[in-house]
Design a protein around this motif. Structure first.
Motif, PDB file in Angstrom:
ATOM      1  N   LEU A  68       2.310   8.479   7.907  1.00 23.05           N
ATOM      2  CA  LEU A  68       1.492   7.168   7.461  1.00 23.05           C
ATOM      3  C   LEU A  68       0.474   7.768   6.489  1.00 23.05           C
ATOM      4  O   LEU A  68       0.327   7.002   5.372  1.00 23.05           O
ATOM      5  CB  LEU A  68       0.666   6.468   8.467  1.00 23.05           C
ATOM      6  CG  LEU A  68       1.564   5.861   9.473  1.00 23.05           C
ATOM      7  CD1 LEU A  68       1.031   5.333  10.688  1.00 23.05           C
ATOM      8  CD2 LEU A  68       2.191   4.592   8.812  1.00 23.05           C
ATOM      9  N   LEU A  69      -0.254   9.065   6.656  1.00 26.15           N
ATOM     10  CA  LEU A  69      -1.107   9.506   5.669  1.00 26.15           C
ATOM     11  C   LEU A  69      -0.561   9.747   4.420  1.00 26.15           C
ATOM     12  O   LEU A  69      -1.061   9.584   3.407  1.00 26.15           O
ATOM     13  CB  LEU A  69      -1.980  10.837   6.244  1.00 26.15           C
ATOM     14  CG  LEU A  69      -3.028  10.399   7.317  1.00 26.15           C
ATOM     15  CD1 LEU A  69      -3.404  11.474   7.927  1.00 26.15           C
ATOM     16  CD2 LEU A  69      -4.152  10.098   6.387  1.00 26.15           C
ATOM     17  N   ARG A  70       0.639  10.437   4.470  1.00 26.66           N
ATOM     18  CA  ARG A  70       1.424  10.872   3.290  1.00 26.66           C
ATOM     19  C   ARG A  70       2.146   9.945   2.471  1.00 26.66           C
ATOM     20  O   ARG A  70       2.747  10.145   1.482  1.00 26.66           O
ATOM     21  CB  ARG A  70       2.373  11.911   3.815  1.00 26.66           C
ATOM     22  CG  ARG A  70       1.483  13.272   4.078  1.00 26.66           C
ATOM     23  CD  ARG A  70       2.510  14.611   4.275  1.00 26.66           C
ATOM     24  NE  ARG A  70       3.249  14.370   5.480  1.00 26.66           N
ATOM     25  CZ  ARG A  70       4.616  14.388   5.718  1.00 26.66           C
ATOM     26  NH1 ARG A  70       5.265  14.831   4.668  1.00 26.66           N
ATOM     27  NH2 ARG A  70       5.110  14.233   6.866  1.00 26.66           N
ATOM     28  N   THR A  71       1.982   8.611   3.028  1.00 28.01           N
ATOM     29  CA  THR A  71       2.539   7.323   2.458  1.00 28.01           C
ATOM     30  C   THR A  71       1.430   6.293   2.005  1.00 28.01           C
ATOM     31  O   THR A  71       1.963   5.211   1.720  1.00 28.01           O
ATOM     32  CB  THR A  71       3.852   6.788   3.191  1.00 28.01           C
ATOM     33  OG1 THR A  71       3.364   6.470   4.362  1.00 28.01           O
ATOM     34  CG2 THR A  71       4.853   7.787   3.056  1.00 28.01           C
ATOM     35  N   GLY A  72       0.374   6.746   2.211  1.00 30.15           N
ATOM     36  CA  GLY A  72      -0.723   5.826   1.668  1.00 30.15           C
ATOM     37  C   GLY A  72      -1.484   4.973   2.697  1.00 30.15           C
ATOM     38  O   GLY A  72      -2.472   4.111   2.492  1.00 30.15           O
ATOM     39  N   HIS A  90       0.682  -1.195  -0.058  1.00 36.95           N
ATOM     40  CA  HIS A  90      -0.158   0.083  -0.040  1.00 36.95           C
ATOM     41  C   HIS A  90       0.903   1.173   0.013  1.00 36.95           C
ATOM     42  O   HIS A  90       0.284   2.367  -0.194  1.00 36.95           O
ATOM     43  CB  HIS A  90      -1.043   0.011   1.415  1.00 36.95           C
ATOM     44  CG  HIS A  90      -1.972  -1.183   1.078  1.00 36.95           C
ATOM     45  ND1 HIS A  90      -3.144  -1.123   0.583  1.00 36.95           N
ATOM     46  CD2 HIS A  90      -2.065  -2.232   1.901  1.00 36.95           C
ATOM     47  CE1 HIS A  90      -3.920  -1.990   0.388  1.00 36.95           C
ATOM     48  NE2 HIS A  90      -3.294  -2.806   1.289  1.00 36.95           N
ATOM     49  N   CYS A  91       2.193   1.222   0.078  1.00 33.67           N
ATOM     50  CA  CYS A  91       3.089   2.288   0.415  1.00 33.67           C
ATOM     51  C   CYS A  91       3.040   3.058  -1.109  1.00 33.67           C
ATOM     52  O   CYS A  91       3.155   2.396  -2.194  1.00 33.67           O
ATOM     53  CB  CYS A  91       4.425   1.927   0.647  1.00 33.67           C
ATOM     54  SG  CYS A  91       5.722   3.372   0.729  1.00 33.67           S
ATOM     55  N   THR A  92       2.873   4.506  -0.899  1.00 34.94           N
ATOM     56  CA  THR A  92       2.654   5.111  -2.277  1.00 34.94           C
ATOM     57  C   THR A  92       4.286   5.932  -2.516  1.00 34.94           C
ATOM     58  O   THR A  92       4.065   6.587  -3.454  1.00 34.94           O
ATOM     59  CB  THR A  92       1.690   6.398  -2.134  1.00 34.94           C
ATOM     60  OG1 THR A  92       1.765   7.111  -0.877  1.00 34.94           O
ATOM     61  CG2 THR A  92       0.320   5.503  -1.949  1.00 34.94           C
ATOM     62  N   TYR A  93       5.134   5.776  -1.577  1.00 40.43           N
ATOM     63  CA  TYR A  93       6.170   6.539  -1.954  1.00 40.43           C
ATOM     64  C   TYR A  93       7.278   5.457  -2.802  1.00 40.43           C
ATOM     65  O   TYR A  93       7.671   4.289  -2.457  1.00 40.43           O
ATOM     66  CB  TYR A  93       7.009   6.665  -0.470  1.00 40.43           C
ATOM     67  CG  TYR A  93       8.308   7.303  -0.970  1.00 40.43           C
ATOM     68  CD1 TYR A  93       8.679   8.826  -1.165  1.00 40.43           C
ATOM     69  CD2 TYR A  93       9.713   6.466  -0.683  1.00 40.43           C
ATOM     70  CE1 TYR A  93       9.822   9.110  -1.471  1.00 40.43           C
ATOM     71  CE2 TYR A  93      10.853   6.942  -0.851  1.00 40.43           C
ATOM     72  CZ  TYR A  93      10.916   8.361  -1.256  1.00 40.43           C
ATOM     73  OH  TYR A  93      12.300   9.035  -1.424  1.00 40.43           O
ATOM     74  N   HIS A  94       7.619   6.075  -3.849  1.00 39.48           N
ATOM     75  CA  HIS A  94       8.637   5.370  -4.676  1.00 39.48           C
ATOM     76  C   HIS A  94       9.710   6.042  -5.045  1.00 39.48           C
ATOM     77  O   HIS A  94      10.526   5.722  -6.186  1.00 39.48           O
ATOM     78  CB  HIS A  94       7.931   4.741  -5.872  1.00 39.48           C
ATOM     79  CG  HIS A  94       6.620   3.908  -5.649  1.00 39.48           C
ATOM     80  ND1 HIS A  94       6.795   2.634  -5.425  1.00 39.48           N
ATOM     81  CD2 HIS A  94       5.331   3.979  -5.723  1.00 39.48           C
ATOM     82  CE1 HIS A  94       5.626   2.029  -5.203  1.00 39.48           C
ATOM     83  NE2 HIS A  94       4.720   2.909  -5.287  1.00 39.48           N
ATOM     84  N   GLY A  95      10.252   6.954  -4.136  1.00 37.39           N
ATOM     85  CA  GLY A  95      11.410   7.755  -4.550  1.00 37.39           C
ATOM     86  C   GLY A  95      12.686   7.130  -4.248  1.00 37.39           C
ATOM     87  O   GLY A  95      12.931   5.831  -4.016  1.00 37.39           O
ATOM     88  N   PRO A  96      13.952   7.623  -4.227  1.00 35.24           N
ATOM     89  CA  PRO A  96      15.350   7.193  -4.097  1.00 35.24           C
ATOM     90  C   PRO A  96      15.537   6.784  -2.868  1.00 35.24           C
ATOM     91  O   PRO A  96      16.606   5.957  -2.603  1.00 35.24           O
ATOM     92  CB  PRO A  96      16.217   8.263  -4.504  1.00 35.24           C
ATOM     93  CG  PRO A  96      15.357   9.584  -4.353  1.00 35.24           C
ATOM     94  CD  PRO A  96      13.745   9.286  -4.422  1.00 35.24           C
TER      95      PRO A  96
END
Length: 600
Positions: A278-282, A214-220
């Protein structure tokens, strides 16, 4: 002897957690909850206070060997440790399955190469190492009982008792898999079901795979962010949504000193900023659960808002000292409970309101009582914001007019005004706008040192405080304001260690300082992440990235952080792992990713 703080791995089931050392020793475990009494308290004492070691056999006069390598299985909380020995290689897999029944710690030994002699040494001591339980056989199982608690030990290996300790000696060859499980059960109930280690392992891996998906962060910085998110999830008490600051008590901020506190509770501040990450990562479900926990904990009594509660919302967290435990590396006293629970910390109103505001802005389903609570909190602040308080760092010295507390009071009012302007709640909008302006003017007049061009820790003081770094992040002043830039540069000059990390505030060694305590402490990791954030906000992005990546290098080999870093001893200190370190790690990664301030 306990290992260094960074030698430990975390395993957990979202209701409690265990710490596993590099040598295969579980030195800390509270059952059945984070805040229950420990059955293994060797971390804060000696082996006489309880431990469970599982690893290659070794001579009685030698130290147990550390694992040759270890790591989590993918993005999970399943720990795999491997030992290369003269007789071959062996792997131990440690985990706690997400709970739908009895809490369990499962350890599976697997032969990889050769034939490796192994030993399990289980010494259970209830009530933080004070009580030796009655250990006996129940059919084919071993059970330890003391008062209301029973712990059941299951394994196909042959076991025997000696010196109030349960042993198992065995040998593993390639393909062998031998499981060991302990399960907690109230002593008056029927025995817990027999464990199913292999099925539990598969279910645990599936749980974490699905959750991380469910994690929406896909950065470096995804590896560091995901590991921090998993850690925060592990610190969440699933039945209620409460989030503990750390799963440990009394790991010292100053080795050998008295700065030892119990962090197994839900600080509104820590939980609110955790919710933000948590909210900002989905992760909306965790946010919803925490909001419901908050509403239950505060109930109809926002005027008596506490800074922390028990994980089910308990209010009484009386502090006591366990004088039979010598403390981690003789850092006494060992404390359970936390006397700061009833302090006045006005900044908490700002953190809670900011969290509720973010939940609203990110589309979390509306809760009318949450909006009503927000209004009640502001009405309380309207009457009390001018009072001195103990501040964000829970000082045990005199109350002061801490600048950060006033800034966060402004945040609380500002976010509530935004809620009114959105049309979701009715209230005295113009009156609250006047209050917002009054607080802002008060801080700028009384909390700012014009001569040095910096805000100060409290009204009329000359000391600095790293919490001032939050002024631009909270929107109190824009990043390009000369007072913000001056404050950042002053903190770099006066609160920076030789490594470039940031102290919370000055301490006075042998004398009680602003916090009312003797001794010093390490660099506070959250503050160092805040500095990286501020540097990025004022355009010094390369400097911000370098500091952030230097902070990432302080994580242990499993990606975990304690509360502080001791620059003299070059080691982690404070309770571990610490939510208040992993949350700003996530926040800074998101900020740097958004700015493109990363290499490669």
């Amino acid at each position: 002897m306990a290992g260094r703080i960074e030698d430990y791995a975390l395993i957990g089931d979202m209701q409690t957690a265990a710490l596993v050392c590099r040598d295969g020793t579980v030195d800390w475990l509270c059952l059945p909850r984070f805040d229950s009494h420990a059955i293994f308290a060797g971390l804060l004492g000696t082996e006489e206070h309880g431990f469970w070691r599982l690893g290659p056999a070794y001579p009685d006069d030698a130290e147990p060997p550390a694992a040759t390598r270890r790591g989590y299985r993918g993005d999970s909380l399943i720990l795999e440790s491997e030992w290369d020995t003269p007789r071959g290689t062996v792997r131990v897999t440690d985990f706690m399955p997400p709970r739908d029944g009895a809490p369990q710690v499962i350890r599976i030994v697997e032969g990889v190469t050769g034939r490796v002699p192994m030993r399990s040494t289980l010494r259970m001591r209830f009530s933080y190492g004070r009580i030796v339980p009655w250990v006996h056989r129940h059919e084919s199982r071993t059970v330890a009982v003391a008062g209301p608690d029973s712990v059941w030990f299951d394994t196909p290996a042959d076991t025997y008792g000696e010196s109030l300790t349960t042993y198992a000696d065995f040998t593993v060859a390639p393909g062998d898999r031998i499981a060991f499980t302990i399960s907690w059960q109230p002593s008056h109930k029927e025995p817990p079901p027999l464990p199913e280690p292999e099925q539990s392992l598969e279910a645990t891996e599936d749980f974490w795979r699905e959750w991380v998906g469910h994690c929406t962060y896909h950065g470096p910085y995804r590896e560091a962010v995901v590991r921090s998110l998993i850690t925060l999830k592990a610190l969440t008490y699933a039945p209620t949504g409460g989030i503990v600051a750390a799963p440990t008590t009394s790991l010292p901020e100053d080795i050998g000193g008295v700065r030892n506190w119990d962090y197994r509770y839900t600080w509104l501040r820590d939980a609110a900023i955790t919710l933000s990450s948590l909210l900002r990562t989905g992760y909306r479900e965790e946010a919803r659960a925490w909001r419901e926990w908050l509403l239950r904990a505060v109930a109809g009594d926002p005027e008596n808002l506490q800074i922390m509660y028990g994980i089910a919302g308990e209010r009484e967290l009386g502090e006591a000292e366990l004088d039979w435990l010598p403390g981690y590396e003789n850092s006494a006293p060992v404390r359970v409970g936390n006397g700061a629970a009833h302090q006045l910390q006005l900044d908490v109103y700002g953190e809670v309101t900011e969290a509720l505001h973010l939940a609203h802005m990110t589309g979390l389903a509306r809760n009318d009582y949450a909006s009503l609570l927000q209004l009640k909190l502001i009405r309380y602040l309207e009457k009390h914001w001018q009072e001195p308080d103990e501040g964000i760092w829970e000082v045990r010295g005199p109350r002061r007019h801490f600048v950060h507390s006033k800034v966060m009071a402004w945040v609380a009012v500002d976010r509530t005004i935004k809620l009114m302007e959105s049309g979701d709640v009715d209230g005295p909008l113009e009156r609250f706008k006047e209050l917002r302006e009054e607080i802002h003017r008060d801080v700028c007049e009384k909390g700012y040192d014009k001569e040095r061009n910096t805000f100060t820790q409290s009204y009329g003081s000359r000391e600095l405080d790293a919490s001032l770094l939050l002024i631009p992040q909270m929107g109190f002043l824009p990043p390009d304001d000369k007072r913000v830039i001056g404050t950042i540069e002053a903190i770099q000059r006066e609160l920076s260690t030789t490594d470039g990390f940031i102290l919370r505030y000055p301490t006075d060694g042998d004398h009680a300082g602003v916090d009312g305590l003797p001794g010093d402490e390490g660099a506070f990791l959250a503050c160092s992440f805040w500095m990286a954030d501020d540097l990025a906000m004022i355009g010094r992005v390369d400097e911000a990235r370098k500091l952030f990546e230097k902070l990432l290098s302080l994580r242990n080999d499993l990606g975990l952080l304690a509360e502080e870093w001791d620059p003299r001893l070059q080691r982690q200190v404070g309770n571990f792992p610490q939510a208040f370190s992993h949350v700003p790690l996530i926040d800074t990664a998101l900020r740097l990713t958004a700015s493109g301030a990363y290499g490669g």
